[in-house]
Motif scaffolding. Structure first.
Motif, mmCIF file in Angstrom:
data_model
loop_
_atom_site.group_PDB
_atom_site.id
_atom_site.type_symbol
_atom_site.label_atom_id
_atom_site.label_comp_id
_atom_site.label_asym_id
_atom_site.label_seq_id
_atom_site.Cartn_x
_atom_site.Cartn_y
_atom_site.Cartn_z
ATOM 1 N N GLU A 76 33.440 37.077 51.654
ATOM 2 C CA GLU A 76 34.621 37.155 50.788
ATOM 3 C C GLU A 76 35.667 36.099 51.123
ATOM 4 N N SER A 77 35.709 35.670 52.371
ATOM 5 C CA SER A 77 36.724 34.689 52.778
ATOM 6 C C SER A 77 36.590 33.369 52.008
ATOM 7 N N LEU A 78 35.387 33.087 51.506
ATOM 8 C CA LEU A 78 35.184 31.876 50.704
ATOM 9 C C LEU A 78 36.077 31.867 49.469
ATOM 10 N N PHE A 79 36.362 33.069 48.957
ATOM 11 C CA PHE A 79 37.074 33.197 47.691
ATOM 12 C C PHE A 79 38.568 33.444 47.878
ATOM 13 N N SER A 80 39.040 33.401 49.115
ATOM 14 C CA SER A 80 40.460 33.635 49.371
ATOM 15 C C SER A 80 41.376 32.628 48.665
ATOM 16 N N PRO A 81 40.954 31.341 48.454
ATOM 17 C CA PRO A 81 41.833 30.407 47.748
ATOM 18 C C PRO A 81 42.132 30.817 46.304
ATOM 19 N N LEU A 82 41.376 31.756 45.767
ATOM 20 C CA LEU A 82 41.604 32.194 44.388
ATOM 21 C C LEU A 82 42.818 33.102 44.271
ATOM 22 N N TYR A 83 43.321 33.586 45.412
ATOM 23 C CA TYR A 83 44.408 34.564 45.398
ATOM 24 C C TYR A 83 45.550 34.112 46.298
ATOM 25 N N CYS A 84 46.715 34.693 46.039
ATOM 26 C CA CYS A 84 47.876 34.436 46.883
ATOM 27 C C CYS A 84 47.641 35.082 48.246
ATOM 28 N N SER A 85 48.085 34.429 49.292
ATOM 29 C CA SER A 85 47.821 34.926 50.647
ATOM 30 C C SER A 85 48.813 35.986 51.108
ATOM 31 N N ASP A 86 50.004 36.047 50.486
ATOM 32 C CA ASP A 86 51.032 36.959 51.001
ATOM 33 C C ASP A 86 51.887 37.622 49.928
ATOM 34 N N ASN A 87 51.436 37.634 48.700
ATOM 35 C CA ASN A 87 52.268 38.208 47.644
ATOM 36 C C ASN A 87 51.399 38.820 46.549
ATOM 37 N N GLY A 88 51.899 39.883 45.923
ATOM 38 C CA GLY A 88 51.187 40.498 44.810
ATOM 39 C C GLY A 88 50.321 41.674 45.230
ATOM 40 N N ARG A 89 49.692 42.292 44.249
ATOM 41 C CA ARG A 89 48.805 43.421 44.514
ATOM 42 C C ARG A 89 47.516 42.936 45.173
ATOM 43 N N PRO A 128 37.924 44.190 45.166
ATOM 44 C CA PRO A 128 36.958 43.630 46.127
ATOM 45 C C PRO A 128 36.064 42.543 45.540
ATOM 46 N N VAL A 129 36.099 41.375 46.166
ATOM 47 C CA VAL A 129 35.294 40.245 45.703
ATOM 48 C C VAL A 129 33.809 40.526 45.875
ATOM 49 N N ASN A 130 33.434 41.224 46.958
ATOM 50 C CA ASN A 130 32.001 41.469 47.167
ATOM 51 C C ASN A 130 31.412 42.369 46.076
ATOM 52 N N ILE A 131 32.225 43.254 45.503
ATOM 53 C CA ILE A 131 31.743 44.086 44.401
ATOM 54 C C ILE A 131 31.590 43.252 43.133
ATOM 55 N N LEU A 132 32.568 42.401 42.841
ATOM 56 C CA LEU A 132 32.497 41.550 41.648
ATOM 57 C C LEU A 132 31.333 40.572 41.740
ATOM 58 N N MET A 174 47.176 39.264 45.903
ATOM 59 C CA MET A 174 47.069 39.015 47.333
ATOM 60 C C MET A 174 45.633 39.281 47.789
ATOM 61 N N PHE A 175 45.093 38.363 48.590
ATOM 62 C CA PHE A 175 43.690 38.491 48.997
ATOM 63 C C PHE A 175 43.535 39.481 50.152
ATOM 64 N N ARG A 176 42.527 40.349 49.996
ATOM 65 C CA ARG A 176 42.187 41.287 51.061
ATOM 66 C C ARG A 176 40.684 41.535 51.023
ATOM 67 N N GLU A 177 40.046 41.465 52.180
ATOM 68 C CA GLU A 177 38.600 41.704 52.242
ATOM 69 C C GLU A 177 38.305 43.191 52.145
ATOM 70 N N ASN A 178 37.121 43.493 51.623
ATOM 71 C CA ASN A 178 36.700 44.884 51.439
ATOM 72 C C ASN A 178 35.724 45.283 52.540
ATOM 73 N N ASN A 179 36.208 46.095 53.476
ATOM 74 C CA ASN A 179 35.363 46.597 54.558
ATOM 75 C C ASN A 179 35.221 48.119 54.526
ATOM 76 N N GLU A 180 35.708 48.731 53.473
ATOM 77 C CA GLU A 180 35.706 50.192 53.397
ATOM 78 C C GLU A 180 34.291 50.765 53.334
ATOM 79 N N HIS A 181 33.351 49.964 52.852
ATOM 80 C CA HIS A 181 31.979 50.458 52.725
ATOM 81 C C HIS A 181 31.321 50.674 54.085
ATOM 82 N N LEU A 182 31.920 50.115 55.143
ATOM 83 C CA LEU A 182 31.349 50.248 56.476
ATOM 84 C C LEU A 182 31.614 51.629 57.093
ATOM 85 N N GLN A 183 32.573 52.350 56.524
ATOM 86 C CA GLN A 183 32.886 53.700 57.009
ATOM 87 C C GLN A 183 32.947 54.640 55.819
#
Length: 204
Positions: A46-59, A63-67, A1-10
């Protein structure tokens, strides 16, 4: 499941940077990792790479920005994958560049990086009509660099490899001048062999 990584901001206050000698911390904040974090890592869409992942299922995805940041650092520093993963695990400069302030804060197995590359490759094969995701991201970063540097892209340096050139606007005289200047600047490490009977270059 796709999720953006914003944890580095805090950031957590109790991290490696917090316990570091203040002089080293200030030096780090003025070095290449700080520039990379601000102008590359934070600008990865990171939103550019969202098609690579399922939008609502799975783990949730790693983070794409780290990769993406790791692959860019690999090319910039000339690392092999083995060295890259080792630097990521133990080099605080690499962690800092990727928005991490504690070593091993985001551990992942090497297969995670390889699977990400495989997803990109398979997506490009399955969707040939769409723009390459890596190239699209590269264009976004290029636009940001142009804006930050205040570059005029109507005319480009002859030695530019990232900014597309447009020599048509320069004209023949300007182009000839640029070629001549670059020719003069070439180190005279290779001695010019003069034709027989030629005393000086002015006789040409």
């Amino acid at each position: 499941m796709f999720r953006e990584n914003n944890e580095h901001l805090q950031q957590n206050l109790f991290n490696n940077l917090f316990t570091m000698d203040s002089r080293l911390a200030k030096k780090l904040e003025k070095s290449w990792p700080a520039f990379f974090y601000e102008h590359v890592f934070c600008k990865i869409d990171e939103s550019l790479f969202s098609p690579l992942y399922c939008s609502d299922n799975g783990r949730p995805n790693f983070p794409v920005n780290i990769l993406m940041g790791l692959d860019l650092i690999k090319e910039i520093r000339g690392y092999t994958d083995e060295v890259l993963l080792e630097e990521y695990a133990y080099n605080f400069q690499i962690s800092y560049a990727l928005g991490l302030r504690t070593l091993e804060e985001r551990y992942f197995a090497s297969r995670t990086l390889y699977e990400f590359r495989a997803r990109l490759y398979n997506y490009s094969l399955e969707h040939p009509e769409e723009a390459d995701l890596i190239f699209t991201q590269f264009e976004k970063l290029t636009d940001h660099f142009i804006k930050v540097a205040g570059l005029d892209t109507d005319e480009a340096r002859m030695d530019s490899t990232q900014i597309m050139s447009n020599i048509k606007l320069a004209g023949r005289i300007s182009l000839a001048y640029d070629v001549l200047v670059n020719g003069i600047k070439v180190p005279i490490s290779l001695k010019m062999q003069r034709p027989k009977g030629l005393k000086s270059i002015t006789q040409i």
